[in-house]
Design a protein around this motif. Structure first.
Motif, PDB file in Angstrom:
ATOM      1  N   MET A   1       0.823  -1.209   0.000  1.00  0.00           N
ATOM      2  CA  MET A   1       0.000   0.000   0.000  1.00  0.00           C
ATOM      3  C   MET A   1       0.861   1.265   0.000  1.00  0.00           C
ATOM      4  SD  MET A   1      -3.034  -1.285  -0.024  1.00  0.00           S
ATOM      5  CE  MET A   1      -4.177  -0.036   0.531  1.00  0.00           C
ATOM      6  N   LYS A   2       2.150   1.100  -0.231  1.00  0.00           N
ATOM      7  CA  LYS A   2       3.069   2.232  -0.156  1.00  0.00           C
ATOM      8  C   LYS A   2       2.650   3.346  -1.103  1.00  0.00           C
ATOM      9  CE  LYS A   2       7.105   4.075   1.106  1.00  0.00           C
ATOM     10  NZ  LYS A   2       7.402   4.468   2.482  1.00  0.00           N
ATOM     11  N   ASP A   3       2.102   2.979  -2.296  1.00  0.00           N
ATOM     12  CA  ASP A   3       1.778   3.991  -3.288  1.00  0.00           C
ATOM     13  C   ASP A   3       0.605   4.871  -2.866  1.00  0.00           C
ATOM     14  OD1 ASP A   3       0.127   1.766  -3.455  1.00  0.00           O
ATOM     15  OD2 ASP A   3      -0.369   2.131  -5.555  1.00  0.00           O
ATOM     16  N   LEU A   4      -0.102   4.496  -1.793  1.00  0.00           N
ATOM     17  CA  LEU A   4      -1.201   5.304  -1.294  1.00  0.00           C
ATOM     18  C   LEU A   4      -0.743   6.334  -0.265  1.00  0.00           C
ATOM     19  CD1 LEU A   4      -4.003   2.600  -0.880  1.00  0.00           C
ATOM     20  CD2 LEU A   4      -3.546   4.087  -2.829  1.00  0.00           C
ATOM     21  N   ASP A   5       0.515   6.261   0.133  1.00  0.00           N
ATOM     22  CA  ASP A   5       1.032   7.206   1.117  1.00  0.00           C
ATOM     23  C   ASP A   5       1.148   8.604   0.521  1.00  0.00           C
ATOM     24  OD1 ASP A   5       1.269   5.449   3.249  1.00  0.00           O
ATOM     25  OD2 ASP A   5       3.250   4.764   2.611  1.00  0.00           O
ATOM     26  N   ILE A   6       1.066   9.596   1.393  1.00  0.00           N
ATOM     27  CA  ILE A   6       1.215  10.995   0.986  1.00  0.00           C
ATOM     28  C   ILE A   6       2.657  11.403   1.255  1.00  0.00           C
ATOM     29  CG2 ILE A   6       0.468  13.354   1.476  1.00  0.00           C
ATOM     30  CD1 ILE A   6      -2.291  12.176   2.149  1.00  0.00           C
ATOM     31  N   GLN A   7       3.396  11.678   0.202  1.00  0.00           N
ATOM     32  CA  GLN A   7       4.833  11.885   0.323  1.00  0.00           C
ATOM     33  C   GLN A   7       5.177  13.039   1.254  1.00  0.00           C
ATOM     34  OE1 GLN A   7       7.357   9.888  -0.936  1.00  0.00           O
ATOM     35  NE2 GLN A   7       8.543  11.152   0.469  1.00  0.00           N
ATOM     36  N   GLU A   8       4.410  14.123   1.186  1.00  0.00           N
ATOM     37  CA  GLU A   8       4.713  15.266   2.032  1.00  0.00           C
ATOM     38  C   GLU A   8       4.611  14.926   3.517  1.00  0.00           C
ATOM     39  OE1 GLU A   8       3.117  16.823  -1.892  1.00  0.00           O
ATOM     40  OE2 GLU A   8       2.676  15.184  -0.510  1.00  0.00           O
ATOM     41  N   LEU A   9       3.680  14.031   3.851  1.00  0.00           N
ATOM     42  CA  LEU A   9       3.552  13.613   5.247  1.00  0.00           C
ATOM     43  C   LEU A   9       4.654  12.637   5.625  1.00  0.00           C
ATOM     44  CD1 LEU A   9      -0.326  13.247   5.605  1.00  0.00           C
ATOM     45  CD2 LEU A   9       1.143  15.146   6.311  1.00  0.00           C
ATOM     46  N   LEU A  10       5.082  11.807   4.684  1.00  0.00           N
ATOM     47  CA  LEU A  10       6.217  10.923   4.943  1.00  0.00           C
ATOM     48  C   LEU A  10       7.477  11.742   5.204  1.00  0.00           C
ATOM     49  CD1 LEU A  10       5.692   8.129   2.257  1.00  0.00           C
ATOM     50  CD2 LEU A  10       5.120   8.040   4.688  1.00  0.00           C
ATOM     51  N   ASP A  11       7.656  12.809   4.439  1.00  0.00           N
ATOM     52  CA  ASP A  11       8.816  13.685   4.656  1.00  0.00           C
ATOM     53  C   ASP A  11       8.784  14.279   6.063  1.00  0.00           C
ATOM     54  OD1 ASP A  11       9.553  13.191   2.050  1.00  0.00           O
ATOM     55  OD2 ASP A  11       8.765  15.077   1.267  1.00  0.00           O
ATOM     56  N   LEU A  12       7.606  14.719   6.481  1.00  0.00           N
ATOM     57  CA  LEU A  12       7.472  15.300   7.809  1.00  0.00           C
ATOM     58  C   LEU A  12       7.724  14.252   8.892  1.00  0.00           C
ATOM     59  CD1 LEU A  12       6.839  17.992   9.159  1.00  0.00           C
ATOM     60  CD2 LEU A  12       4.430  17.309   9.227  1.00  0.00           C
ATOM     61  N   GLU A  13       7.258  13.035   8.660  1.00  0.00           N
ATOM     62  CA  GLU A  13       7.500  11.951   9.621  1.00  0.00           C
ATOM     63  C   GLU A  13       8.997  11.687   9.770  1.00  0.00           C
ATOM     64  OE1 GLU A  13       5.291   8.535   8.419  1.00  0.00           O
ATOM     65  OE2 GLU A  13       3.332   9.495   8.733  1.00  0.00           O
ATOM     66  N   ASP A  14       9.727  11.720   8.653  1.00  0.00           N
ATOM     67  CA  ASP A  14      11.186  11.515   8.721  1.00  0.00           C
ATOM     68  C   ASP A  14      11.836  12.583   9.594  1.00  0.00           C
ATOM     69  OD1 ASP A  14      11.074   9.293   7.133  1.00  0.00           O
ATOM     70  OD2 ASP A  14      11.746  10.293   5.299  1.00  0.00           O
ATOM     71  N   ILE A  15      11.418  13.833   9.405  1.00  0.00           N
ATOM     72  CA  ILE A  15      11.982  14.924  10.201  1.00  0.00           C
ATOM     73  C   ILE A  15      11.671  14.708  11.677  1.00  0.00           C
ATOM     74  CG2 ILE A  15      11.840  17.405  10.655  1.00  0.00           C
ATOM     75  CD1 ILE A  15      11.235  17.749   7.635  1.00  0.00           C
ATOM     76  N   GLU A  16      10.419  14.378  11.988  1.00  0.00           N
ATOM     77  CA  GLU A  16      10.016  14.199  13.383  1.00  0.00           C
ATOM     78  C   GLU A  16      10.696  12.996  14.026  1.00  0.00           C
ATOM     79  OE1 GLU A  16       5.812  14.061  12.865  1.00  0.00           O
ATOM     80  OE2 GLU A  16       5.572  16.251  12.985  1.00  0.00           O
TER      81      GLU A  16
END
Length: 384
Positions: A1-16
């Motif tokens: 289901m990776k393709d359903l992820d929202i990239q901008e939120l994944l980027d923010l998760e990486d930062i956090e």
């Protein structure tokens, strides 16, 4: 289901996640110069105990079309609207975006040109509704941002609407008169113009240039300009032909209003709001001057020369790749070396040609703020 992820939120998760790792190692978090909320120092100095709310009946349901008409009219005129426009209130700017995109779907908008940078929520609202998105990018020049006029003209025959953001997202800078005239005079009236004015400073709303446009819609979130993020209201102004649609779809998308939403709207119309806004404007102007003084010491750094209004500013390192800190390990290395954190511009769809860029929030001001900014500039300057 990776393709359903929202990239901008994944980027923010990486930062956090990196910030949490840093906290576990050092016992404190890296200082984030980009995050939305103001620092405790800023809140206590400029905001706390200055937001006066009137008592309000919070028991019954309340919808935008039931709000006192005098308050609604005052809100509309304070935002630059006139009798050509209807006005509907929502609880948040994000819900207003969802409402507007739903109405565009109903009026058969099938292809929309989005001028980037842009708030990421906009893109996903259109994708989810099956509206085809064409992206184009503002052009950064020595004298500010310019519309890609030739690209827009070449797209006109194949689009039904244009979405723009005022001011340029996260920069505090506004379009030139030439570009506004281009939108007024060279875009056919059949095309719906939608403007996200959520970060606009009072008096600089784009709608003031389109007061008799037959297909204009704007979204406002006025308390953002004083960084009150938990107490808010949003307003959509629209050509009166869409009144029925907005009233119906606001029930479906937004539901009833929070009583604090109406309190926020009334506060926006008050003299107290104006006083806070003007005080912050003067203070941010002083901060602009200080940022300009610091930038002289870092030749690899570029900032927007017209300084802008409001609390968000972008800082650019054109010789670094736009995705310079996209790699999670590289971001953590940056945090360890600087003791800071930031949110890169590629998350907001800034043009790749800008190189690496990130926003700073003047509301983060405190004893550590300017030292953190300088450490970031120093680190990025050595990476060229």
């Amino acid at each position: 289901m990776k393709d359903l992820d929202i990239q901008e939120l994944l980027d923010l998760e990486d930062i956090e996640e990196n910030e949490l790792q840093y906290l576990k190692k050092y016992g404190y978090t890296p200082f984030n110069v980009s995050t939305w909320n103001p620092s405790d120092y800023f809140s206590q100095t400029y905001l706390l105990n200055r937001i006066q709310l009137i008592p309000f009946d919070y028991i019954p349901y309340l919808y935008s079309y039931e709000i006192d008409q005098n308050q609604l009219f005052t809100t509309k005129t304070n935002l630059g609207g006139n009798n050509y426009f209807g006005c509907i209130i929502t609880n948040t700017g994000t819900s207003a975006i969802s409402l507007v995109t739903s109405v565009l779907k109903q009026i058969d908008v099938r292809h929309i040109l989005i001028i980037c940078p842009v708030y990421y929520s906009v893109l996903y609202n259109f994708v989810q509704k099956g509206i085809h998105v064409v992206k184009t990018y503002l052009i950064r020049t020595n004298n500010g941002y310019r519309l890609p006029q030739e690209q827009i003209k070449s797209s006109i025959e194949n689009i039904d609407a244009i979405w723009l953001t005022n001011p340029v997202y996260n920069t505090g800078t506004y379009l030139t008169k030439e570009d506004i005239d281009f939108l007024r005079n060279q875009i056919p009236s059949r095309i719906v113009l939608v403007c996200d004015d959520c970060f606009s400073t009072s008096g600089l709303e784009m709608i003031r240039n389109f007061n008799n446009h037959p297909n204009y819609i704007s979204i406002h979130d006025p308390l953002k300009q004083i960084m009150v993020n938990g107490l808010k209201f949003s307003c959509v102004l629209y050509s009166c032909q869409y009144e029925h649609l907005f009233n119906q779809w606001s029930d479906i998308i937004c539901g009833s209003l929070s009583y604090s939403t109406v309190q926020s709207m009334i506060f926006f119309n008050s003299d107290e709001f104006k006083e806070i806004r003007l005080q912050l404007h003067r203070h941010f102007d002083d901060m602009n001057k200080h940022l300009q003084e610091i930038s002289v010491c870092f030749p690899a750094l570029s900032i927007d020369k017209n300084n802008g209004y409001g609390h968000m500013r972008m800082c650019y390192f054109p010789d670094l790749s736009y995705d310079f800190l996209q790699n999670k390990d590289n971001m953590y290395k940056f945090m360890e070396k600087t003791g800071t954190s930031l949110i890169p511009g590629n998350r907001s769809h800034f043009p790749n040609a800008c190189g690496f860029c990130f926003r700073i929030n003047y509301g983060r001001e405190c004893d550590e703020f300017w030292d953190a900014v300088i450490r970031i500039f120093r680190y990025l300057s050595t990476c060229n």
